[in-house]
Design an enzyme around this catalytic site. Sequence first.
Site, PDB file in Angstrom:
ATOM      1  N   ASP A   1     -30.944  -1.564  15.551  1.00 55.54           N
ATOM      2  CA  ASP A   1     -31.901  -0.793  15.713  1.00 55.54           C
ATOM      3  C   ASP A   1     -32.700  -1.551  14.847  1.00 55.54           C
ATOM      4  OD1 ASP A   1     -32.989   1.721  17.336  1.00 55.54           O
ATOM      5  OD2 ASP A   1     -32.967   2.744  15.471  1.00 55.54           O
TER       6      ASP A   1
ATOM      7  N   THR B   1     -35.766   1.671  15.069  1.00 53.70           N
ATOM      8  CA  THR B   1     -37.277   2.925  14.526  1.00 53.70           C
ATOM      9  C   THR B   1     -36.503   3.059  13.067  1.00 53.70           C
ATOM     10  OG1 THR B   1     -37.840   2.759  16.852  1.00 53.70           O
ATOM     11  CG2 THR B   1     -38.052   5.195  15.100  1.00 53.70           C
TER      12      THR B   1
ATOM     13  N   GLU C   1     -51.468   7.090  17.533  1.00 58.40           N
ATOM     14  CA  GLU C   1     -52.868   7.498  17.834  1.00 58.40           C
ATOM     15  C   GLU C   1     -53.237   8.177  16.543  1.00 58.40           C
ATOM     16  OE1 GLU C   1     -53.549   8.768  21.543  1.00 58.40           O
ATOM     17  OE2 GLU C   1     -54.295   7.280  21.288  1.00 58.40           O
TER      18      GLU C   1
ATOM     19  N   LYS D   1     -51.740   0.114  30.791  1.00 58.72           N
ATOM     20  CA  LYS D   1     -52.308  -0.476  29.838  1.00 58.72           C
ATOM     21  C   LYS D   1     -52.905   0.072  28.592  1.00 58.72           C
ATOM     22  CE  LYS D   1     -48.051  -4.186  30.498  1.00 58.72           C
ATOM     23  NZ  LYS D   1     -47.036  -3.631  29.339  1.00 58.72           N
TER      24      LYS D   1
ATOM     25  N   ARG E   1     -49.953  -4.476  15.794  1.00 60.68           N
ATOM     26  CA  ARG E   1     -50.308  -3.275  17.338  1.00 60.68           C
ATOM     27  C   ARG E   1     -52.182  -3.615  17.937  1.00 60.68           C
ATOM     28  NH1 ARG E   1     -45.798   1.418  16.513  1.00 60.68           N
ATOM     29  NH2 ARG E   1     -46.695   1.218  18.900  1.00 60.68           N
TER      30      ARG E   1
ATOM     31  N   LYS F   1     -26.666   0.088  24.938  1.00 59.52           N
ATOM     32  CA  LYS F   1     -26.497  -0.746  23.339  1.00 59.52           C
ATOM     33  C   LYS F   1     -24.896  -1.037  22.855  1.00 59.52           C
ATOM     34  CE  LYS F   1     -30.376   1.376  21.492  1.00 59.52           C
ATOM     35  NZ  LYS F   1     -31.091   1.890  19.759  1.00 59.52           N
TER      36      LYS F   1
ATOM     37  N   ASP G   1     -29.622   4.242  12.637  1.00 55.05           N
ATOM     38  CA  ASP G   1     -29.867   4.912  11.550  1.00 55.05           C
ATOM     39  C   ASP G   1     -29.826   6.709  12.574  1.00 55.05           C
ATOM     40  OD1 ASP G   1     -33.447   5.850  11.657  1.00 55.05           O
ATOM     41  OD2 ASP G   1     -32.555   5.159  13.051  1.00 55.05           O
TER      42      ASP G   1
END
Length: 1140
Positions: free
Chosen positions: A439, A441, A584, A642, A690, A859, A879
């Site tokens: 994974d 995140t 953000e 985007k 990013r 997955k 996790d």
Amino acid sequence: MSKRRTAATRPGEAIPLQRLDSNRVSTDRPPSSLTSIDTPLMTGQSDLDHPTDSSHFVELGAMDTSNNNKRKKRQGRGSARTEPLNPLDNNFKKQKYPANVVSNNKYNIVTFLPLVLFEQFKFFFNLYFLLVALSQFVPQLRIGYLFTYVGPLVFVLAVTMMKEWHDDHARKKRDNEANSQRCLRLTRDGTEVIPSRKIRVGDLILIEKNQRVPADMVLLRTTETSGACFVRTDQLDGETDWKLRIAVAPLQKLGDNSELFAVHGEVYADAPHKDIYDFVGTLTVSQGPLAGDSPVTVPLAVENTMWANTTLASGSAVGFVIYTGSDTRAAMNTGHAKTKVGILDTEVNRLSKILFVVTLALSLAMVALDGFKALWHITLFRFLILFSSIIPISLRVNLDMGKSFYSLGIERDREIPGSVVRNSMIPEELGRIEYCLTDKTGTLTRNEMEMRRIHMGMMAYTTETSDEVVRHVRAHLRDRGIGNELDETIPATATAAATAGAAASTEGSASKTAALLAKGHGKARRDMPQRVFDMVESLALCHNVTPAEDNDSSHENGRDPTYDEQLSVAVARPMAYQASSPDEVAIVKWTERVGVVLAERTLSTITLRLDALIPDAQAGRGTAPLLVYDILHVFPFTSESKRMGIIVRSQTTGEILFIQKGADAVMTRIVQYNDWLDEECGNMARDGLRTLVIGRKRLSADAFARFDQAYARAKVSVVGRAEAMQRVVEDYLECDLELLGLTGVEDRLQDNVRATLELLGNAGIKVWMLTGDKVETATCVAVSAKLVRRDQLIHVISGLKAAHEATDALETLRTLGDCCLIIDGDSLHVVMDFFRDEFVQLASTLSAVVCCRCSPTQKADVVRLIQRFTGKRVLAVGDGGNDVSMIQAADVGVGLVGKEGKQASLAADFSVNQFSYLGRLLLWHGRNSYKRSAKLAQFVIHRGLIISIMQVVFSALFYFAPIALFQGLLLVGYTTVYTMAPVFSLVLDRDVTEDIAMLYPELYAELTKGRSLSFKTFFTWLLISIYQGGALMMIAVWLFDTEFIHVVSIAFTGLVLNELLMVALEIRTWHRWMIWSILGSLAIYIASIWVLPAYFDVSFIVSGAFIWKTVVITAVSSVPLYIIKLLRRIYAPPSYAKLT
């Protein structure tokens, strides 16, 4: 992907009237749109801002009670349900819904015994020994003592059952901890604390900030006046963006939570299903302060829900429970625990079948050489029982004890503290992994975004040079006269008043401050301080972030002293932020660090606080001027566009600004020409950052009026509204924007992730990243984590809808060679539907694959696809609750203890605290577990083979009679007290040191070939056993042909000594316990000679003839093997031997 379901009209129910509001969140948008800032909270067009009245809803007349009663009769587990809104009206005792519990255990009190026995006897050698033990109850087949056959089998089953019970009890204990989560249930008298397992459908549950949602709920009320809140769903779908959730409008208008018990009605929820992006329901208010003359029905969609395993990120909320336990979305996307069998166990089981064939062949040979005399079939079975030690029952005992020892070593390893082995049956699998599916995140990343770099063409700034940005901002503001006049504008008494929250001020100071702020905006010159301030100002305005004061900050005298509107100043105080995207928040936190703080945001305004003007001596407690902007329009970010934009008007200067930020691919054609953007975007992308391009455009009042009129017309279009609105934005706004700069945000990696991934790659393990996040985010993390090599091509497959598109994409991929493939969930669904084998054939050859927007079910499907096509061992690591299905489907599941919970850790085979521990877990513990078990298995097989070969020789020499050579205590003692400790001490052996195993990960790649336990090594040990067994027995008979008892004693003594010497021969790294086990076993054997006079003639054994002849027999059987081993080490050493 499956098509989203839409609400259908049921008999007896009216259709709610939906307002034509383009800004409402809709369930038929793609999942990414749920995180969009184009929501009522941000656009100023919320339904929640309007009073609830009959114009918004259909007032229901007489309801069809017959249909309603039918629906109630059939509701229950797995069905649609209608429950009273008020818990006082609910008869909870008649409910048939599943209990709200988490269950990872495999057994219960009824299924434990049959399931464990089935799992044991599906292995051939266990079934074989069961038949052998049962045969001893037949008098014609009995050989020796009954306990010598039944006892070991019972012991093996008892040990296995104890291990299974212990592991399952530990799982149940951990489940009980999870099911005991303290929750607050609303009652008429207030709140009561209950464990999560006692939550029922229809309960009203109070959820606090940062609390895990314990069941699927409808959001009734929040502490936010707008009725909105954010939830974190990374434990459910893997997405890092926060999701906006909206309370039911009528109930949000109530004064407090206690008034819910004065409202009567019902809540309808459709049948539970897996789709976390879809929900259909209604809430009907029939009596109470909100009801009119007729019942009022409110439509419910996914934005009105909080699913289990999500976390409330802002405020507190009251939820109405609609699904519990196995009916929740999280549970339905989680697979059931299965019993995992290691490949080494499978290989041993296969070898046992070969050994049975050898046993049968030897038995047939004995009967055939005897001429198939009368009752030969009974003789055949007696030989089968005599030779049964060829398949040693002690093999299972030794392997299981070895597994427990390896598990204990993992848990006690100080280099990987906190590691827990939850499945002690498969530690050897850690040494055979060829695919690692991880994974993103919380596993590779911390989900903590940080602004790392800002580039403005001529200048670039990093986190280390933020103080230069502060100086530029301060210089620009002072150049405009703000800093110079602030002390005159705000006298000491006013500052004290602002700090205390007083309202006193100097008359006309606000207009004077406005004049100061207006200076400089009309200048044509573009010096660096002004360029930096424009960039920071734009970043502080263009976002969907909502500020809130830090909870740790306190108010003096119970009053809020933050703002003084007349002075247009504010006290500098710590701020907290909430938004749908952590990117953000990272940008806004950076603007706060450089002195431009997002102080307040309402539906119509944004207020910035200029902390850069506060003297350093007053940092954190001084006062600063405010800039207030009107929000005129917000253009949300979508996965298609985007980019996002905002139009604001300064209340100070009246200047109208259109600010836009987005991906470089779309912003390049929108901003003015430049010669540095593409190069710098590439540089940041290679560093794994990013990127967002920031552009700005000043609008005159006439230009804005023309746009506003055209946009208003587009918003009321009946056909193609979204396209019409986008065209207006492109025609009027998105052209020739001034390029302000480029930002680089880093998703911070876990400690040592890059080094661990490099280690796994060098070990020959292919790493796939499966995430629910966006393509752009996953790509940046893959680059940042060095999953993608610096010179490696990245190939993206996204947006596939049809089979012919998938064909073209796979053909292109076939021509690219070893690239990093990045594929989104929709495209993955298409290729797996139409070209499953072709896709996995191509993808399995790549060194890195990234699957984005994956659901938990996808997955698990990817794991099973790799297993079925390649036949290789797959490890899955995650996790979150969304990773449980993948972890359970994999051959080895590793769970990380995440910030949001322990769902993955509880369901995994191994639990660790960091991803970086994976390297040591595989390369060191995996290597040792596999190598040791392989050696242990083959040595135990050898120990059984050699005694069976001696039995064959003995029977052949004595007229093919099925008579046991060694009986009773000798046979039992041989596999227990005489040789068990030395043989088991092989689990302490190691072929390389810890440092070498970690320094040369290439050594791990050899393990995956399975050469430590193969047909080649098996037949090598078979030949060794035949040679040694034949030599021991034939020489013993030749040297002692006078008395049978002497033959038995000399043969048995030579056998024991031979096994002890063979153990010493196999040891590569000596341990003190190995020495003690060999010497101790030898001492026990010598002592037993005097204890067992029925088997040994003591006077003969102490004679010199016995000693020298025993030495000869032992030397003939073992010395040649020592010579062969010495020659092999000289002329054909193993690869690891060259490193030691």
